[in-house]
Structure formats: C-alpha cells, structure tokens
Design a protein around this motif. Structure first.
Motif, mmCIF file in Angstrom:
data_model
loop_
_atom_site.group_PDB
_atom_site.id
_atom_site.type_symbol
_atom_site.label_atom_id
_atom_site.label_comp_id
_atom_site.label_asym_id
_atom_site.label_seq_id
_atom_site.Cartn_x
_atom_site.Cartn_y
_atom_site.Cartn_z
ATOM 1 N N VAL A 245 0.830 -1.219 0.000
ATOM 2 C CA VAL A 245 0.000 0.000 0.000
ATOM 3 C C VAL A 245 0.864 1.269 0.000
ATOM 4 O O VAL A 245 0.670 2.146 -0.843
ATOM 5 N N PRO A 246 1.840 1.406 0.920
ATOM 6 C CA PRO A 246 2.660 2.632 0.849
ATOM 7 C C PRO A 246 3.643 2.661 -0.326
ATOM 8 O O PRO A 246 4.081 3.733 -0.726
ATOM 9 N N PRO B 2 2.211 4.336 -4.296
ATOM 10 C CA PRO B 2 2.346 5.738 -4.757
ATOM 11 C C PRO B 2 3.778 6.092 -5.169
ATOM 12 O O PRO B 2 3.979 6.908 -6.063
ATOM 13 N N TYR C 35 -6.478 -2.860 -2.698
ATOM 14 C CA TYR C 35 -5.567 -2.077 -1.853
ATOM 15 C C TYR C 35 -4.350 -1.557 -2.650
ATOM 16 O O TYR C 35 -3.705 -0.595 -2.240
ATOM 17 N N PRO D 141 -4.328 3.288 -3.886
ATOM 18 C CA PRO D 141 -3.229 4.260 -3.725
ATOM 19 C C PRO D 141 -2.550 4.618 -5.058
ATOM 20 O O PRO D 141 -2.143 5.762 -5.253
ATOM 21 N N SER D 142 -2.471 3.640 -5.978
ATOM 22 C CA SER D 142 -1.834 3.918 -7.275
ATOM 23 C C SER D 142 -2.638 4.946 -8.053
ATOM 24 O O SER D 142 -2.088 5.919 -8.586
ATOM 25 N N ALA E 131 -2.581 8.340 -6.471
ATOM 26 C CA ALA E 131 -1.295 9.002 -6.767
ATOM 27 C C ALA E 131 -1.292 9.531 -8.196
ATOM 28 O O ALA E 131 -0.894 10.679 -8.450
ATOM 29 N N CYS F 154 2.885 12.499 -3.398
ATOM 30 C CA CYS F 154 3.010 11.026 -3.444
ATOM 31 C C CYS F 154 3.668 10.485 -2.172
ATOM 32 O O CYS F 154 3.268 9.441 -1.661
ATOM 33 N N LEU G 285 1.088 10.559 0.506
ATOM 34 C CA LEU G 285 0.149 9.460 0.296
ATOM 35 C C LEU G 285 0.756 8.136 0.776
ATOM 36 O O LEU G 285 0.081 7.308 1.403
ATOM 37 N N SER G 286 2.041 7.997 0.486
ATOM 38 C CA SER G 286 2.752 6.787 0.905
ATOM 39 C C SER G 286 2.823 6.723 2.440
ATOM 40 O O SER G 286 2.591 5.660 3.040
ATOM 41 N N GLY H 89 -0.454 5.755 3.841
ATOM 42 C CA GLY H 89 -0.645 4.302 3.674
ATOM 43 C C GLY H 89 0.076 3.531 4.761
ATOM 44 O O GLY H 89 -0.485 2.606 5.374
ATOM 45 N N TRP I 133 -13.498 1.604 0.148
ATOM 46 C CA TRP I 133 -12.374 1.445 -0.798
ATOM 47 C C TRP I 133 -12.886 1.493 -2.247
ATOM 48 O O TRP I 133 -12.262 2.126 -3.097
#
Lengths: 252, 299
Positions: free
Chosen positions: A89-90, A93, A162, A166-167, A170, A194, A197-198, A201, A220
């Motif tokens: 998840v982290p 991005p 998941y 995030p992708s 980003a 980004c 965002l990471s 996450g 989600w």
C-alpha cells in the motif's frame, strides 16, 4: 571509399574557415546527401510508441527495478509469514511517482519547441510516454502484488483493491497538480503529494487496521471509483490542453 | 515551391507581434533581420505551426499550412532559438529520437543520423552526452536534427547566437551547403551572419516588414547615408549625443567617426559606400539605444 569520405568530411568541416574549396563542399555534401532518405510513410502510431520505449529515461527504469528488487528481497529473505503484511500500500504511490516525471519531461528540459512541429504531435508523444510508464508501473505493481500474496492472508481481490486505490490516487493527484502548476516546480509538489500518500498508507496499516477489514470494502470501492473519474478527467484535460500547442507549453 | 505570407498578423492581447506581414518566398536563403522584439521569433513560430496567426495565413504551394497537418510537418525543419535536450541523451540518441518524431525509424534513421553527424563534424563525439557539448557543438547538433527529414522549408531562429566568430563562420558555411533546393529562413540580429549567404534580406521592425531585397540591392538603394568625419577628441561626446555613430576610432589627431544619417552631419563629412551593417543601423538605431539616424542634425 566510405572511410575516405568520412576522413574527407571530417578534415573539411574541421578546417578553419573560410572554406578552402567551395566545389569540394558541394561535392561532399552531395555525396553524403545520397544517403538522404525519404521518411517512410507507413510509420504507425503503434510503431511510434514501440520506438519511444528506447528513449524512456533509463534512470526511471533503474529506480523502478531497484524498488522492485528491494521489495522482493524484503519479502522473500527478511519477512516471516505475516497475516497483515501490506507494505504494498505505501509502496504503490512511490512506484507511480517515479513515472510522473516522464510526462512533464518535454517542458522541463525545453524540448517542447523542437517536438511540436514534428510528424507526431505532442499529444501523441505524451500518449506514447503515458502508455509506456503505465506498462512499467503495472509490471512493477503486479510483481509486488504477487510477492505480497505469498505472505498474507488477504484475498487476491482485496489485494488488487488495496494496490489500485493508492496507485490511482497518486496518478490522479499527480496529473491534477501537473495540469495546474506545470513546469519543473510541479514535480516537487507531485513528489510531496506522493510521499504524503505513501506515509498515510504506512500509518494506516499500523494505526487504523480497521481500514483493511472487510467492512471497509465499500469505502475502498467508492474511493477507487472517485479516483478513476478524477484520473479520466485529468487525462482528458492534459490531452486537450497540450493540443493547443504553444499555449500549453507557455503554461509549463 | 513557394511559401506565401498573406497579411499575417499575430496579437498577444493588445500587443501586435507581427503586423500584416505579406511576402512570397521561393528556393533560397532568406535572412530575417530585426532588433529584439521585432517579431522574428513569432513569425518563425507561425511558419512552424507552433503559433496560430490571429489573422492572415501562410500558404505552401497554395495550401494553408495549418490545414496541411502532418504533410507540412514532413517538409519542415526547425531549429528554435533556445532549444533544450534531455540530459541523459547522447548526440546519437538525440538524433534518433528526433528522427522517430519525424517518422523515420530503424536502419534508415540510424544511417541518416550518422551521415548528418558526419556532415556537422560530430561523428567522433556521437556517443557523448550532449550536456558535455560546447555551445557551437549543440548548435551544429541542432542544425543536424533540423535537416533529418530533408526538409523543403528550413527555419533557423538565431542559429549563431552565443557562438564565437570561428564557429559562426563554420555554421554559416554549413547552412549554405545544406540550403540547396530549400527555402531557408534564417533570423538573426547579427548582420554579418546573413550578409554573405542570404539571397534575400527581410528587415522587420515592430512586427512589420519594412524592407526586402538582395543584400547588394539594399545597400545600393541606401547609398548616401553613411559618412566619415574626423573630429577633435573634445567634440566626440557632442556627436555621440546628436548623431548615429556606427564606428568610432581614436587616431593621434582626433577621432574618426562613421556616421549613419540621411542628412550630411557636418560640412566636412565625406560620403562613403554603405554596407549592410550601416543600413541595419540606419533603420534600427532607436531600438539599439542610439540617436535616430533619420533625425541626425546638420551641424
């Protein structure tokens, strides 16, 4: 003969002007000009996109590969089986961040004015880069997804969700910033976004584990839908703006 | 082959960059002269379809270039005033990249890139990164990419800016060699760059075409506007304030002035043959921060 021509040309053009022999200049230019080629007319957009792969920033590819290798190394060699493993998840991005620079490359390096009056238009150049970086990101994220799936109890569907959210968040946010700020500065804002965002996450995995319960799936999916809509709108804006050519470049 | 400008105008808000520019070009080298801000770059960008005219049109063999689309791009070569490059590219990568944008690929692109790098004298450094190149080498690379597609219309915007005299002469000769069977439009504010290679000179001022013709013809037309005069040192400042001086040389007995003026600047002034630089100064003295050559006072 070719070697002689090369030597004659080199000697001629490195000689101090004025030119010693104007006739020789004409003769050499004509001889070299025999190689002049009429541009092939059947160069399709598909071929163009394929050709652009060799011009992608190699540092970007190297960094993507490094990120993937580190992820694989950590997952396979360091990490024990972990039900809640979601490092994916982290990382997502950051993988997207690496590709974003490719889209603003023309204006950042002052190449846009050379690229504009070419056979392939700026939107086509951007399209080629977008497809290529998306493929690179997809490959990288798919590998990470497979590695993650080996270590965690989450279903493949949940893992895809998941990873996608995030992708896409980003990507959509980066395009939003790029379309509005433009130029070299935009890249700093995109990087900050980004990385934030990471970090979010990473925090969420440890501090808000309930985000990853089955009950949160609807949220989600909703965020996924919103990010897809924003991404589509920003892509549309990017292609529409860059087809205005110089006005677009000036904004950058 | 003809490139026709029909009352071409470009406005940026309230500023008119190009004002009703009309002219017809056929094969040859055209030198576009004008001070900074005269509208040369805007005109060049319109020729390259980067900018859309506010009104008027550019026709290539009778067809509007905007509506020709990629057909026009295929016969166009362009070297912008300040072009960038991707720092990770070598000279050959750059050429191959530009070739791919122009629709040339594979072996054809490689052969053409190599031949042109040879012609511009960069074949031995073709593997080196462009960031390590000198200004002259970058400009030569720029001209090489501009002729990759063997263009019929070659547009070069200030190609000699920032080059040393040797590089400028070499570059000038290179352009001359590559200009056969083409319309070459070369913009500059350095008169000597176009004096020897241009078949026609176009002078632009405040967006308008004010003068055009063969260099010799223009010089001939402007005969009688250049004067020389030897004055005592203490009078130099007076002439600097009141006349358009294009050359000042201190001699033992005073200062020898070369003055551009439509009127005889002093009774003892002697008329001398006008050259293109004098003519340029005659029209652009005010833009260059000097006294107007038209208003030089009789003393």
């Amino acid at each position: 003969m070719k070697r002689n021509l090369k030597q004659e040309l080199k000697a001629f053009y490195q000689s101090i002007p004025p030119m010693p022999n104007a006739d020789l200049a004409v003769q050499l230019t004509k001889r070299a000009g025999r190689n002049a080629l009429t541009p092939p007319k059947n160069f399709s957009l598909y071929q163009f996109i394929r050709t652009q792969a060799r011009f992608l920033n190699r540092k970007l590819l190297a960094l993507q590969l490094l990120l993937l290798c580190l992820y694989a190394l950590y997952t396979i060699a360091v990490l024990q089986d972990n039900d809640r493993f979601l490092l994916f998840v982290p990382i997502a991005p950051l993988a997207v961040l690496l590709g974003t620079g490719e889209l603003s490359r023309s204006s950042r390096y002052g190449m846009a004015e050379l690229e504009l009056p070419a056979h392939f238009s700026l939107p086509q150049i951007l399209l080629a880069r977008l497809i290529l970086i998306t493929l690179v990101d997809l490959f990288s994220l798919t590998c990470m997804l497979c590695l993650t799936a080996m270590k965690t109890y989450y279903s493949l569907g949940a893992l895809i969700l998941y990873g996608l959210v995030p992708s896409l968040l980003a990507a959509a946010g980066s395009l939003f910033l790029m379309n509005r700020l433009g130029g070299a500065n935009a890249q700093y804002y995109i990087s900050a976004y980004c990385v934030s965002l990471s970090a979010l996450g990473a925090l969420s995995i440890n501090m808000w584990p309930e985000w990853y319960f089955g009950t949160a799936t609807a949220v989600w999916v909703f965020v996924l839908a919103v990010s897809i809509v924003v991404l589509a709108a920003e892509l549309y804006k990017m292609f529409r703006d860059c087809s205005k050519q110089w006005e677009y470049i000036r904004l950058q | 082959m003809e490139l026709t400008f029909d009352r071409l105008t470009k406005k940026f808000h309230s500023t008119i960059a190009v004002d009703r520019f009309s002219y017809t070009m056929s094969n040859g080298v055209y030198g576009l002269l004008g001070a900074n801000g005269a509208g040369k770059t805007t005109l060049m960008r319109m020729i390259c379809t980067i900018l859309q005219p506010t009104s008027g049109e550019i026709l290539y063999n009778g067809n509007n270039i905007q509506s020709m689309g990629t057909k026009y791009c295929d016969i166009l070569g362009y070297l912008p005033q300040n072009f960038g490059y991707y720092p990770d590219f070598s000279a050959q990568d750059f050429m191959l990249y530009m070739a791919s944008l122009k629709g040339i690929y594979g072996r054809a692109a490689l052969e053409r890139a190599r031949a042109l790098l040879e012609i511009v004298g960069l074949s031995e450094v073709s593997g080196q990164k462009i960031r390590a190149f000198s200004g002259g080498m970058k400009q030569r690379l720029g001209i090489a990419q501009a002729v990759l597609n063997n263009p019929k219309v070659l547009v070069l915007d200030e190609p000699t800016a920032g080059l040393d005299p040797k590089e400028r002469i070499r570059f000038r000769n290179l352009i001359s060699d590559l200009s056969q069977d083409k319309i070459v439009i070369l913009s500059t504010h350095i008169v000597s760059d176009v004096e020897y290679i241009a078949d026609q000179i176009l002078m632009m001022k405040k967006g308008r075409l004010i003068l055009s013709g063969h260099p010799a013809e223009l010089v001939e037309r402007a005969s009688g506007v250049t004067w020389t005069l030897t004055v005592p040192e203490q009078e130099v400042s007076f002439y600097e304030k009141n006349a358009c001086i294009c050359n000042l040389r201190h001699t033992g007995s005073g200062a020898e002035l070369r003055i551009v003026s439509s009127q005889k600047p002093a009774p003892e002034a002697v008329s001398v043959p006008t050259n293109l630089e004098d003519l340029y100064l005659f029209y652009f003295a005010e833009e260059l921060g000097g006294v107007s050559s038209h208003s030089a006072r009789r003393m």
